[in-house]
Design an enzyme around this catalytic site. Structure first.
Site, PDB file in Angstrom:
ATOM      1  N   HIS C  79       0.095  -1.367  -0.066  1.00 21.45           N
ATOM      2  CA  HIS C  79       0.293  -0.034  -0.225  1.00 21.45           C
ATOM      3  C   HIS C  79       1.104   1.019  -0.071  1.00 21.45           C
ATOM      4  O   HIS C  79       0.842   1.875  -0.489  1.00 21.45           O
ATOM      5  CB  HIS C  79      -0.918  -0.039   1.118  1.00 21.45           C
ATOM      6  CG  HIS C  79      -1.311   1.514   1.940  1.00 21.45           C
ATOM      7  ND1 HIS C  79      -2.408   1.783   0.817  1.00 21.45           N
ATOM      8  CD2 HIS C  79      -1.234   2.235   2.791  1.00 21.45           C
ATOM      9  CE1 HIS C  79      -2.817   3.337   1.767  1.00 21.45           C
ATOM     10  NE2 HIS C  79      -2.308   3.137   2.297  1.00 21.45           N
ATOM     11  N   ASP C 108       7.038  22.779 -25.598  1.00 20.78           N
ATOM     12  CA  ASP C 108       6.995  21.287 -24.637  1.00 20.78           C
ATOM     13  C   ASP C 108       8.672  21.668 -22.734  1.00 20.78           C
ATOM     14  O   ASP C 108       9.171  22.150 -22.769  1.00 20.78           O
ATOM     15  CB  ASP C 108       7.599  20.469 -25.897  1.00 20.78           C
ATOM     16  CG  ASP C 108       6.827  18.737 -25.570  1.00 20.78           C
ATOM     17  OD1 ASP C 108       7.319  18.624 -24.206  1.00 20.78           O
ATOM     18  OD2 ASP C 108       6.105  18.733 -26.032  1.00 20.78           O
ATOM     19  N   TRP C 144       7.451  -0.417   3.464  1.00 20.21           N
ATOM     20  CA  TRP C 144       8.053   0.062   2.705  1.00 20.21           C
ATOM     21  C   TRP C 144       9.290   0.313   3.155  1.00 20.21           C
ATOM     22  O   TRP C 144      10.618   1.302   2.363  1.00 20.21           O
ATOM     23  CB  TRP C 144       7.505   1.470   1.726  1.00 20.21           C
ATOM     24  CG  TRP C 144       7.523   2.227   3.095  1.00 20.21           C
ATOM     25  CD1 TRP C 144       6.995   2.805   4.621  1.00 20.21           C
ATOM     26  CD2 TRP C 144       7.849   3.842   2.766  1.00 20.21           C
ATOM     27  NE1 TRP C 144       7.208   3.887   4.568  1.00 20.21           N
ATOM     28  CE2 TRP C 144       8.139   4.420   3.582  1.00 20.21           C
ATOM     29  CE3 TRP C 144       8.686   4.208   1.564  1.00 20.21           C
ATOM     30  CZ2 TRP C 144       8.874   6.209   3.605  1.00 20.21           C
ATOM     31  CZ3 TRP C 144       9.007   5.262   2.020  1.00 20.21           C
ATOM     32  CH2 TRP C 144       9.179   6.205   2.542  1.00 20.21           C
ATOM     33  N   SER C 171      13.015   6.155 -13.654  1.00 11.50           N
ATOM     34  CA  SER C 171      12.198   7.633 -14.160  1.00 11.50           C
ATOM     35  C   SER C 171      11.416   8.868 -13.327  1.00 11.50           C
ATOM     36  O   SER C 171      11.907   9.837 -13.702  1.00 11.50           O
ATOM     37  CB  SER C 171      10.733   6.615 -13.344  1.00 11.50           C
ATOM     38  OG  SER C 171       9.621   7.626 -13.544  1.00 11.50           O
ATOM     39  N   SER C 172      11.891   8.677 -11.494  1.00 10.69           N
ATOM     40  CA  SER C 172      11.519   9.581 -11.089  1.00 10.69           C
ATOM     41  C   SER C 172      12.953  10.810 -10.992  1.00 10.69           C
ATOM     42  O   SER C 172      13.073  11.825 -11.922  1.00 10.69           O
ATOM     43  CB  SER C 172      11.681   9.839  -9.878  1.00 10.69           C
ATOM     44  OG  SER C 172      10.801   9.543  -9.103  1.00 10.69           O
ATOM     45  N   HIS C 255      12.953  11.398   4.267  1.00 11.83           N
ATOM     46  CA  HIS C 255      12.736  12.474   4.848  1.00 11.83           C
ATOM     47  C   HIS C 255      12.312  13.542   3.793  1.00 11.83           C
ATOM     48  O   HIS C 255      11.012  14.335   3.144  1.00 11.83           O
ATOM     49  CB  HIS C 255      12.669  13.601   6.781  1.00 11.83           C
ATOM     50  CG  HIS C 255      12.199  13.976   6.846  1.00 11.83           C
ATOM     51  ND1 HIS C 255      11.095  13.694   7.417  1.00 11.83           N
ATOM     52  CD2 HIS C 255      11.897  15.645   6.649  1.00 11.83           C
ATOM     53  CE1 HIS C 255      10.605  14.841   8.178  1.00 11.83           C
ATOM     54  NE2 HIS C 255      10.935  16.371   6.683  1.00 11.83           N
ATOM     55  N   GLU C 257      12.174  13.045   0.332  1.00 15.21           N
ATOM     56  CA  GLU C 257      10.652  11.922   0.094  1.00 15.21           C
ATOM     57  C   GLU C 257       9.471  12.806   0.538  1.00 15.21           C
ATOM     58  O   GLU C 257       8.640  13.485  -0.781  1.00 15.21           O
ATOM     59  CB  GLU C 257      11.307  10.645  -0.450  1.00 15.21           C
ATOM     60  CG  GLU C 257       9.728  10.063  -0.648  1.00 15.21           C
ATOM     61  CD  GLU C 257       9.711  10.042  -1.947  1.00 15.21           C
ATOM     62  OE1 GLU C 257      10.734  10.350  -2.616  1.00 15.21           O
ATOM     63  OE2 GLU C 257       8.506   9.795  -2.575  1.00 15.21           O
ATOM     64  N   TYR C 259       9.254  15.506   2.113  1.00 13.63           N
ATOM     65  CA  TYR C 259       8.631  17.083   0.697  1.00 13.63           C
ATOM     66  C   TYR C 259       8.432  17.089  -0.434  1.00 13.63           C
ATOM     67  O   TYR C 259       7.908  17.727  -1.188  1.00 13.63           O
ATOM     68  CB  TYR C 259       9.453  18.069   1.509  1.00 13.63           C
ATOM     69  CG  TYR C 259       9.517  18.757   3.013  1.00 13.63           C
ATOM     70  CD1 TYR C 259       8.715  18.425   3.184  1.00 13.63           C
ATOM     71  CD2 TYR C 259      10.531  17.764   3.692  1.00 13.63           C
ATOM     72  CE1 TYR C 259       8.196  19.130   4.710  1.00 13.63           C
ATOM     73  CE2 TYR C 259      10.674  17.967   4.713  1.00 13.63           C
ATOM     74  CZ  TYR C 259       9.427  18.466   5.339  1.00 13.63           C
ATOM     75  OH  TYR C 259       9.734  18.234   7.155  1.00 13.63           O
ATOM     76  N   SER C 270      -0.646  27.363  -3.442  1.00 19.22           N
ATOM     77  CA  SER C 270      -0.631  29.073  -4.108  1.00 19.22           C
ATOM     78  C   SER C 270      -0.910  29.638  -5.199  1.00 19.22           C
ATOM     79  O   SER C 270      -1.432  30.756  -5.151  1.00 19.22           O
ATOM     80  CB  SER C 270       0.719  28.519  -4.071  1.00 19.22           C
ATOM     81  OG  SER C 270       1.159  28.495  -2.168  1.00 19.22           O
ATOM     82  N   HIS C 304      14.426  12.185  12.816  1.00 20.42           N
ATOM     83  CA  HIS C 304      13.623  11.742  13.670  1.00 20.42           C
ATOM     84  C   HIS C 304      13.324  11.113  13.661  1.00 20.42           C
ATOM     85  O   HIS C 304      11.996  10.782  14.294  1.00 20.42           O
ATOM     86  CB  HIS C 304      12.719  13.554  13.922  1.00 20.42           C
ATOM     87  CG  HIS C 304      12.702  13.666  12.588  1.00 20.42           C
ATOM     88  ND1 HIS C 304      12.442  15.373  11.589  1.00 20.42           N
ATOM     89  CD2 HIS C 304      11.997  12.413  11.804  1.00 20.42           C
ATOM     90  CE1 HIS C 304      11.375  14.927  10.541  1.00 20.42           C
ATOM     91  NE2 HIS C 304      11.195  14.122  10.272  1.00 20.42           N
ATOM     92  N   HIS C 305      13.319  10.392  12.938  1.00 22.12           N
ATOM     93  CA  HIS C 305      12.589   9.092  11.775  1.00 22.12           C
ATOM     94  C   HIS C 305      13.273   8.001  13.306  1.00 22.12           C
ATOM     95  O   HIS C 305      12.211   7.029  13.300  1.00 22.12           O
ATOM     96  CB  HIS C 305      12.652   8.764  10.852  1.00 22.12           C
ATOM     97  CG  HIS C 305      11.473   9.336   9.690  1.00 22.12           C
ATOM     98  ND1 HIS C 305      10.747   9.683   9.176  1.00 22.12           N
ATOM     99  CD2 HIS C 305      12.206  10.826   9.178  1.00 22.12           C
ATOM    100  CE1 HIS C 305      10.312  10.376   8.727  1.00 22.12           C
ATOM    101  NE2 HIS C 305      11.614  10.855   8.996  1.00 22.12           N
ATOM    102  N   THR C 330       7.235  26.711   7.448  1.00 22.66           N
ATOM    103  CA  THR C 330       5.795  25.689   7.332  1.00 22.66           C
ATOM    104  C   THR C 330       4.712  27.367   7.398  1.00 22.66           C
ATOM    105  O   THR C 330       3.565  26.960   7.037  1.00 22.66           O
ATOM    106  CB  THR C 330       5.143  24.775   7.494  1.00 22.66           C
ATOM    107  OG1 THR C 330       7.107  23.998   6.831  1.00 22.66           O
ATOM    108  CG2 THR C 330       4.557  23.739   7.400  1.00 22.66           C
ATOM    109  N   LYS C 333       4.546  29.965   5.132  1.00 23.51           N
ATOM    110  CA  LYS C 333       3.011  29.554   4.248  1.00 23.51           C
ATOM    111  C   LYS C 333       1.492  29.468   4.629  1.00 23.51           C
ATOM    112  O   LYS C 333       0.441  29.798   3.678  1.00 23.51           O
ATOM    113  CB  LYS C 333       3.237  27.926   3.407  1.00 23.51           C
ATOM    114  CG  LYS C 333       4.742  27.635   2.828  1.00 23.51           C
ATOM    115  CD  LYS C 333       5.219  26.353   2.244  1.00 23.51           C
ATOM    116  CE  LYS C 333       5.877  26.349   0.847  1.00 23.51           C
ATOM    117  NZ  LYS C 333       5.293  27.832  -0.082  1.00 23.51           N
ATOM    118  N   ARG C 452       1.750   0.296  15.304  1.00 18.50           N
ATOM    119  CA  ARG C 452       1.200  -0.154  13.366  1.00 18.50           C
ATOM    120  C   ARG C 452       1.945  -1.144  13.518  1.00 18.50           C
ATOM    121  O   ARG C 452       2.487  -1.654  14.459  1.00 18.50           O
ATOM    122  CB  ARG C 452       2.007   1.781  13.095  1.00 18.50           C
ATOM    123  CG  ARG C 452       3.774   2.079  12.845  1.00 18.50           C
ATOM    124  CD  ARG C 452       4.048   2.931  12.233  1.00 18.50           C
ATOM    125  NE  ARG C 452       3.580   2.778  10.977  1.00 18.50           N
ATOM    126  CZ  ARG C 452       4.888   3.555  10.190  1.00 18.50           C
ATOM    127  NH1 ARG C 452       5.792   4.186  11.258  1.00 18.50           N
ATOM    128  NH2 ARG C 452       4.302   3.476   8.965  1.00 18.50           N
TER     129      ARG C 452
END
Lengths: 403, 47, 533
Positions: C79, C108, C144, C171-172, C255, C257, C259, C270, C304-305, C330, C333, C452
């Protein structure tokens, strides 16, 4: 926990019935917040948590309040005409600086708590916690019994029948173990965590923290429980199939009760060790083996059929389709015949696999985890169950000789 | 401002300039990707 | 470097463009590739959503009713992989493809053939990934995050999973290179960097993050592969390695990732809020600087993870302070969006509804993020449903709502038809209610002590789990309304004018609807007063 297919099928689906629904709802007690716990550290963490929570609520009320006020009043349908301002250095500076100040206010108590948590010096006793797939082991590093460190495994006590809905779930469903960790109240306990296979995490919310148990590394933490009682927790780091089934139970006792428990436990372990020297009957071994096999059943399944592609069946003549790296070691040890079916090899080979494991596969070495009696019993049980009719009776003395 | 200079360029000159820019960017970014990939494996191997 | 030549004179391929399937297979047009990405992303959104519903169905009540624990673990792992790499990221790349060239006045993308390739890798990568569910020993089930040693216990699927991740990464990275090359080189004369729409700015910064971290993920999984099959011991303590080092490397990727999945969302919101507030975006420059600061900070907060792995005190303090700092840009914003709405002249068409819900619900996710940053409290929160609630609040009513807002906002430009506003609003309200019923109770579950990634739970968690599962099905099923609105809009509807939104600004609205296949072959004149809305 046991069946070898991903889906539980119609029988499982049928269990999602209205009566089950009500019975489980009756147990539900909608707890909303973190427990304040039973240690000074857990109290401080709870207070920190609440402090930051209320700060967030206050900021939220201001921000959302302004937003919703403008959503209600500054609508085109109410004739609002758009202003055209689009920057203000003063305002932008303010909402950069003010949050910084709020954050500093949060960081100070957080730092103090963190420093206090790291101080493991001057402990009264040390417990080594080791995570296994899927159980915990507790060693009392300051206590000896018969020349060895006092220690034992702590397994889930909830039965598969309860899990699969064939028996009513009791009050501490999934949070009950056969042997809890017993700790004295008011003593500073140093807890060192490590693991034997994969990473686990040892967490009892009432103590206020969790700590990862990492194979090959040792983490230090401490606690001082303030009131006697039973405190429950769970493994908090995904550790494979039965991650959800390795609870932690701590029983905190006053000093005299703790001393008595310590003496009883030592006597019990000594008696267990003595029993290894006597001759065991086949029935005794089969009964003991059935309970020891719960450890094996996590992978090889309660019916000994294994899981295709991962865990071999333990039943002679059963086919086992799996990648070659899993098949080769079985073939070498005489546990796989030419047709790719399971063959039960000699007692010695069988004992070797259980005791030394098979490196490079999930089969770990159980020589350190199981006693001579337990290994003898489980071998006897495997060799005489589910259609296996080898008739062997393996004695504890034979296992002792192999060590 | 270099960006303003493009305002007075002919279309052909503009496209040629863009083509050079894209090539340069591509080269730099591909090198960056390789550096991060190999660099991190190298760093991990130092332990 | 002939690939760049296409965009110089793109008109020539109009004459011999293949039809049917081959057209989509060989297309180098940014709008068609954008459509491919968006369709692929929507497909994966439903695949990943189905897995989520299997998870929530099993968690509806205590006990095991529907799936076995090992399969449950495969579902949680898949998932996440499908939603992150298959749904959210491709959706943003699709939007970038469609919009960036139109917003900066380019004909293009800079590298059109590479663009085709970076899309067509994706279906193969995900076919491979999903096929592992049917292999001996099942698909990946170690989460994951692929933490060793657990991930090394994966069966025959392991090398296929690694290859699939490598393909997604390639690809990314190609997509990101394309975005940077386009933005830096193909802006129309007069479109200076500080005149670019915020969506373009946030994507430029996101693309740099991708360039920096996708190779790191590739490196990490390469090392996993060599540890399992080639006898290395990068992460094996018995061989002198360190399993925690994998976590450091993984979260150095992981991390940023996070963002990567939220910065383009900031850009979308925006664009949308000023349009429907009929008022210019408040604090454009500070929005750009805040985005850049968030991107910079994302590289120094990975720890922090890992507060519970046993870092030295100094490390924990550093990561705690750095993480708390992220709240500042943040916050800027959120305050800017608030100020943009203030004294505007607002209407609430579906895109605006989603954008406002984004601001509110993302902020709630931000608050729980701030709580998680506090290291001592994190010792309680870590690996509980509190974390699950937190990251779903920033990813679902955050990233996913922004993608839906963008879809409603630009759908008239893409299809030439207006979408069905009534159905759009119905979709919004079902989603907004469903998502909160689904995820809000999970905060309580986490605080009450539910870890979890468990397939079964103690009885005290039964109440909120049942509510959460009901919310999951409400949210999941309401996405069928979305599917129907999109299909209906593609097939017909009221013709859309070039600028269907009264308050919209930007170059894309100067083009007719639907936007023709080739646009801005001669660069447009930039009107500075129109820039960035």
């Amino acid at each position: 926990m046991t069946a070898n297919r991903p889906w539980r099928g119609a029988r499982g689906m049928a269990a999602v019935g209205v009566p089950a629904l009500w019975s489980s709802a009756a147990f539900a007690n909608f707890q909303l917040n973190m427990t304040p716990g039973v240690t000074s550290v857990s109290h401080r963490i709870y207070e920190l948590h609440m402090l930051i929570f209320w700060i967030c609520v206050a900021i939220g009320i201001v921000v959302f309040g302004v937003m919703f006020w403008s959503i209600v009043h500054h609508r085109k349908s109410r004739g609002a005409v758009a202003a055209q301002f689009h920057e203000s250095t003063k305002v932008e500076l303010a909402w950069t600086v003010v949050p910084v100040l709020i954050l500093v206010g949060m960081a100070i108590p957080a730092t103090k708590t963190l420093v206090a948590m790291e101080d493991t010096a001057d402990a009264d006793l040390t417990i080594k916690v080791t995570g296994y797939q899927w159980k915990w082991r507790y060693d009392y590093l300051d206590e000896k019994v018969g020349g060895e460190t006092l220690g034992f495994y702590s397994n889930l006590k909830t039965t598969p029948q309860q899990v699969y809905g064939d028996a009513p779930k009791d009050e501490h469903y999934l949070l009950e173990v056969d042997r809890p960790l017993v700790l004295p109240v008011g003593k500073k306990v140093r807890i060192v965590t490590t693991a034997a296979d994969v990473i686990h995490s040892w967490w009892v919310p009432s103590l206020g923290w969790k700590r990862d148990a990492i194979p090959g590394f040792i983490n230090e933490s401490w606690t001082r429980i303030e009131q006697p009682g039973t405190y429950r927790g769970q493994c908090a780091e995904l550790c494979g199939k039965d991650h959800g089934f390795m609870p932690i139970v701590i029983v905190a006792m006053n000093e005299p009760d703790y001393a008595k428990w310590l003496a009883d436990t030592k006597a019990g372990l000594l008696a267990e060790r003595d029993s290894a020297t006597r001759e065991w009957s086949r029935d005794e071994l089969m009964a003991k083996g059935a309970s020891v096999f719960q450890t094996c059943a996590a992978c090889h399944q309660a019916n000994g059929q294994g899981l295709p592609g991962m865990f071999p069946p333990l039943v002679a003549g059963q086919p086992f389709a799996a990648p070659e790296p899993l098949l080769a070691p079985l073939r070498e040890r005489g546990f796989l015949d030419g047709a790719g079916n399971i063959h039960i090899g000699s007692v010695t080979q069988h004992a070797e696999i259980v005791m030394k494991g098979i490196p490079g596969t999930p089969m770990s070495a159980y020589a350190g985890q199981l006693s001579d009696v337990e290994i003898a019993a489980v071998l006897t049980y495997i060799r005489n169950s589910w259609g296996n009719t080898l008739g062997d009776v393996v004695q504890p003395a034979a296992i002792k000789a192999l060590r | 401002m270099a960006e303003m200079a493009t305002m007075t360029m002919s279309d052909d000159d503009l496209r040629a300039r863009q083509r050079r820019g894209v090539r340069r960017t591509l080269l730099v970014l591909v090198l960056l990707v390789l550096a991060f990939y190999l660099g991190f494996i190298w760093l991990a191997a130092q332990r | 470097m002939s690939t760049t030549a296409d965009q110089i004179a793109p008109a020539h391929d109009e004459h011999h463009a293949p039809r049917g399937l081959l057209r989509w297979l060989t297309t180098t047009n940014h709008k068609e590739i954008g459509t491919l990405y968006l369709v692929f992303s929507l497909t994966m959104f439903f695949v990943g959503g189905t897995m989520a519903l299997i998870i929530r169905a099993e968690l509806f009540q205590p006990g095991l009713q529907i799936v076995e624990p090992y399969f449950f673990n495969q579902m949680t792992t898949m998932h996440a992989l499908v939603m992150i790499f298959g749904a959210v990221m491709p959706a943003f790349v699709g939007l970038a493809n469609w919009l960036i060239p139109m917003m900066i006045g380019a004909p293009d993308m800079a590298l059109p053939r590479m663009n085709n390739w970076s899309f067509w890798i994706m279906p193969f990568a995900f076919t491979l990934l999903l096929s592992t569910l049917f292999m001996d020993g099942g698909g990946p089930a170690g989460g994951w995050t692929l933490y060793p040693p657990l991930s090394l216990q994966t069966g025959a699927a392991f090398p296929f999973v690694i290859l699939a991740i490598h393909m997604m990464g390639v690809s990314s990275v190609m997509g990101a290179i394309n975005v940077i090359a386009t933005i830096l080189n193909l802006r129309a004369p007069g479109m200076t960097l500080m005149r670019m729409p915020l969506f373009v700015w946030t994507w430029l910064i996101t693309a740099y993050l991708l360039i920096a971290v996708m190779p790191v993920l590739a490196g990490a999984v390469t090392m996993l592969l060599t540890d399992k099959y080639f006898g290395t011991s990068f992460f094996n303590a018995a061989g002198g390695g360190d399993p925690v080092m994998f976590q450091h490397i993984f979260w150095f990727f992981g991390h940023p990732e996070v963002y990567i999945m939220i910065l383009p969302a900031f850009g979308i919101v925006s664009q949308i809020i000023p349009t429907f507030a009929r008022k210019p975006l408040f604090g454009y420059a500070s929005m750009v600087y805040a985005t850049a600061s968030i991107a910079f900070l994302s590289f120094i907060v990975w720890g922090h993870h890992m507060f519970t792995v046993g870092m030295p005190l100094a490390g924990e303090l550093f990561f705690m302070y750095a993480t708390m700092l992220i709240a500042v840009p943040t916050g800027v914003k959120v305050f800017n969006w608030m100020a943009t709405m203030w004294r505007g002249s607002m209407t609430f068409e579906t895109p605006m509804l989603f954008a406002v819900a984004f601001v509110v619900l993302f902020t709630i996710g931000g608050f729980s993020g701030l709580m998680l940053a506090i290291a001592p409290a994190d010792f309680q929160y870590q690996d509980t449903y509190f974390v699950v609630a937190h990251f779903h609040y920033v990813l679902v009513p955050g990233a996913v709502f922004s993608i839906m807002a963008a879809t409603y906002y630009w759908l008239p430009k893409w299809t030439g038809h207006m979408y069905d506003e009534k159905l759009g609003r119905l979709h919004f309200w079902c989603s907004a209610i469903g998502v909160n019923v689904l995820f809000f109770p999970q905060h309580f579950l986490g605080l009450a002590g539910m870890p979890r990634r468990i397939p079964d739970y103690a009885l005290q968690f039964a109440g909120f789990n049942m509510i959460s599962s009901i919310g999951a099905f409400l949210f999941g099923l309401s996405q069928l309304i979305f599917l129907w609105v999109v299909i209906k809009c593609i097939r017909g509807g009221e013709p859309a004018p070039a600028k269907p939104w009264e308050g919209a600004h930007g170059l894309e609205w100067t083009l007719p609807s639907p936007a023709p296949l080739h646009t801005f072959q001669t660069p447009p004149q930039i009107d500075p007063s129109e820039a960035h809305g």
